[in-house]
Design a protein around this motif. Structure first.
Motif, PDB file in Angstrom:
ATOM      1  N   LEU A  22      -3.486  27.409  21.839  1.00 40.70           N
ATOM      2  CA  LEU A  22      -3.370  28.634  22.637  1.00 40.70           C
ATOM      3  C   LEU A  22      -2.765  28.353  24.013  1.00 40.70           C
ATOM      4  N   ALA A  44      -6.710  35.964  20.319  1.00 39.51           N
ATOM      5  CA  ALA A  44      -6.014  35.078  19.385  1.00 39.51           C
ATOM      6  C   ALA A  44      -6.989  34.167  18.654  1.00 39.51           C
ATOM      7  N   THR A  65      -8.753  36.141  16.057  1.00 37.97           N
ATOM      8  CA  THR A  65      -7.865  36.460  14.948  1.00 37.97           C
ATOM      9  C   THR A  65      -7.663  35.244  14.043  1.00 37.97           C
ATOM     10  N   SER A  73       3.185  40.390  15.328  1.00 40.57           N
ATOM     11  CA  SER A  73       1.883  39.729  15.202  1.00 40.57           C
ATOM     12  C   SER A  73       0.845  40.692  14.647  1.00 40.57           C
ATOM     13  N   LEU A  95       1.717  35.294  16.761  1.00 38.99           N
ATOM     14  CA  LEU A  95       0.669  35.036  15.769  1.00 38.99           C
ATOM     15  C   LEU A  95       1.163  34.238  14.555  1.00 38.99           C
TER      16      LEU A  95
END
Lengths: 274, 312
Positions: free
Chosen positions: A147, A212, A215, B251, A115
């Motif tokens: 990604l 992802a 987020t 993360s 991340l």
């Protein structure tokens, strides 16, 4: 059972995304235009899930957000599967240094905290690369590309492991003896036999991609408002936990369903082939 | 074992160099350099001043030359300053790392503990396996930031029992725990799924083994059979999850810290990138990557200590 449940969940979400314009026509308002006299409206026949801080219909924004989130997921599925399968096959077939370098690269990417790196990549100004910026479509492509850069790893590892097994089997030797070219061996003989593990890895990487993307959008680095995505809807909802706590429930539930759907599909396929 | 450690350390060093170079390149492509920011805050500056400032700070050099100069300075132990906090970068990094390690430590403990208990329940009780699987899939699919927001809405806004974020102002363990509870719960719930699923699968496999039948025949209680005989063998996958998912934990920390406004590594990286504090962002990113990779290595070593078969 799991496969069916997962496919049903994903199918329902897809249906919602496809039907978004019809629902809009039926309800008769625009989810992109603010209506400041109608902020935080309670759920009603007119607004089934109420309205957000700018008076826009939450249900419609969810449905249009599904288009964005599922488009990213689909793009990542294509990209990560293509790239991952190619790299996995190449590593298994070539062996030696090629395999060592590719697999160390995969290990390295897997060991890193994804991340924070995604945040760095997502903060890049695509305008400086001569690409368009700021439109919904270019956002989708940008996020999907980032990604894919991380998503291929899982597919490549599973594809390589499965391809190694297949390449050591007698039928591959038989095909070679019969005069099949290496390309034919790989794509006509090996590839169909490793489709199961690749499907599992793809479903898992799509689940990861949906999480992802939401987020990044939540953090303000993904899909930019006014285009709705489940992630950026939650980021506005977070600022309004006092005035509209329910607005935070729906987008998260949609993400949860999409990710759980992918996980169920992965589990189901694994049970069938494994 | 020594070969594993040495090989891995080389790999870690190579990865850090690659990550720093890639990040440097990405940062060169982010909007606005420090001089742009100076221009915004001082309208008196002319274009000529800006060019002079750029030359003074070396920003007119090509990216590669700047990267090499930065790398040389870091190898000398000079970490530079943070633009956002206006102090040496190291002074911000260490407290943030400490805060993140506290958060990760507690959530890991809770996630592994609850996950293993859940897995054991699913392996022993008939019919519980499906429930555990369901809980695990739900927990795994929950976006970390959404769970955080929901917990804030429930416990901070509606019930008012716990603070919505920030860090303890008053001293004392109770006060610190109050601020730690929601972030730790968020991370623990999201992470326990993997432990539950893996320990359940491992325990189910072990409980069917011959030595378990022997242990039962000796007249041992079910509890002793489960925890003294089956569990040590089933503990290996739990450590494997740890080894595989150190990156995922970091993360998760980034998201959790951002939501709960905890000054840790994750929030530091995010704030530094958003605030154009590239020096701090790069150092924090590298430190997070280094800690993650060392944790993975530690888990791999632990795995080989528990299960000598792996070293062969």
């Amino acid at each position: 059972m799991r496969l069916r449940l997962g496919l049903a969940v994903l199918g329902a979400l897809l249906l919602g995304a496809v039907a978004a314009p019809w629902v809009q026509a039926w309800l008769g308002h625009d989810p992109f235009t603010p209506d400041l006299f109608n902020r935080f409206a309670a759920p009603s026949a007119d607004h089934p899930l109420g309205t957000d801080d700018l008076g826009r219909d939450i249900l419609l924004r969810l449905l249009f957000g599904a288009r964005v989130s599922l488009a990213v997921a689909f793009a990542v599925a294509l990209g990560a599967t293509g790239l991952g399968t190619a790299i996995g096959l190449l590593a298994a077939w070539a062996g030696g240094w090629t395999e060592a370098v590719l697999m160390r690269l995969a290990d390295g990417l897997l060991a890193l905290p994804a991340l924070p790196l995604l945040v760095v990549l997502a903060a890049v100004d695509t305008g400086r690369l001569g690409l368009p910026r700021g439109e919904a479509l270019s956002d989708i492509i940008r996020i999907a590309a980032i990604l894919v850069a991380f998503g291929w790893v899982g597919v490549a590892r599973l594809a390589r492991a499965a391809a190694l097994t297949q390449l050591s089997l007698d039928y591959v030797a038989a095909a070679r003896v019969a005069g099949a070219s290496e390309a034919r061996v790989l794509f006509r003989h090996v590839l169909p036999n490793i489709a199961g593990p690749i499907a599992v890895a793809t479903a898992l990487s799509v689940a990861g991609a949906i999480l992802a993307e939401s987020t990044l959008s939540f953090l303000g680095l993904g899909i930019q408002p006014p285009a709705p995505s489940w992630g950026n809807m939650l980021s506005t909802a977070q600022e309004m936990v006092f005035s509209a706590p329910l607005a935070a429930v729906w987008p998260g539930l949609a993400i949860l369903l999409a990710v759980a759907g992918c996980t169920l599909v992965a589990d189901g396929v694994r049970q069938r082939v494994g | 074992m020594l070969r594993l450690v040495l090989g891995r350390l080389v790999q870690i060093a190579v990865t850090l160099v690659l990550v720093s170079a890639a990040t440097w390149l990405a940062m060169g492509l982010m909007p606005g350099d420090p001089i742009d920011l100076a221009l915004m805050s001082d309208p008196q500056l002319t274009a000529a001043d800006a060019a002079r400032l750029r030359a003074l700070h070396g920003l007119d050099q090509p990216l590669r030359a700047r990267y090499l100069a930065w790398a040389a300075a870091v190898l000398r132990g000079e970490f530079g300053h943070s633009r956002l906090f206006a102090v040496p970068a190291a002074q911000v990094l260490w407290p943030a790392l400490g805060s993140t390690l506290v958060l990760l430590g507690w959530s890991l403990l809770l996630a592994a503990g609850l996950g293993v208990l859940l897995g054991a329940w699913g392996a022993v009780r008939r019919g519980a396996a499906l429930a555990v699987d369901g809980i695990a899939i739900l927990a795994q699919s929950t976006p970390t930031f959404w769970l955080g927001i929901l917990l804030v809405i429930l416990f901070a806004v509606q019930l008012g029992w716990l603070p919505a974020g920030g860090t303890a102002e008053a001293a004392g363990a109770v006060e610190a725990a109050r601020f730690l509870l929601l972030p730790v719960a968020t991370l623990a719930i999201v992470n326990l799924a993997a432990y539950a699923r893996h320990s359940m699968a491992a325990l189910q496999a072990e409980l069917g083994a011959d030595y378990i039948r022997t242990a039962r025949m000796k007249g041992l209680s079910e509890r002793a059979v489960l925890w003294r005989h089956a569990f040590p063998n089933a503990a290996i996958p739990v450590v494997t999850v740890l080894a595989l998912d150190a990156g995922g934990l970091v993360s998760g920390a980034l998201v959790t810290e951002t939501i709960f406004a905890r000054p840790g590594m994750g929030k530091l990286i995010y704030d530094a990138i958003m605030g154009n504090d590239y020096n701090l962002a790069l150092l924090a990113l590298l430190l997070a990557a280094l800690v993650t990779m060392l944790a993975t290595l530690a888990a791999d070593i632990a795995q080989r200590l528990i299960d000598p078969r792996l070293s062969r």
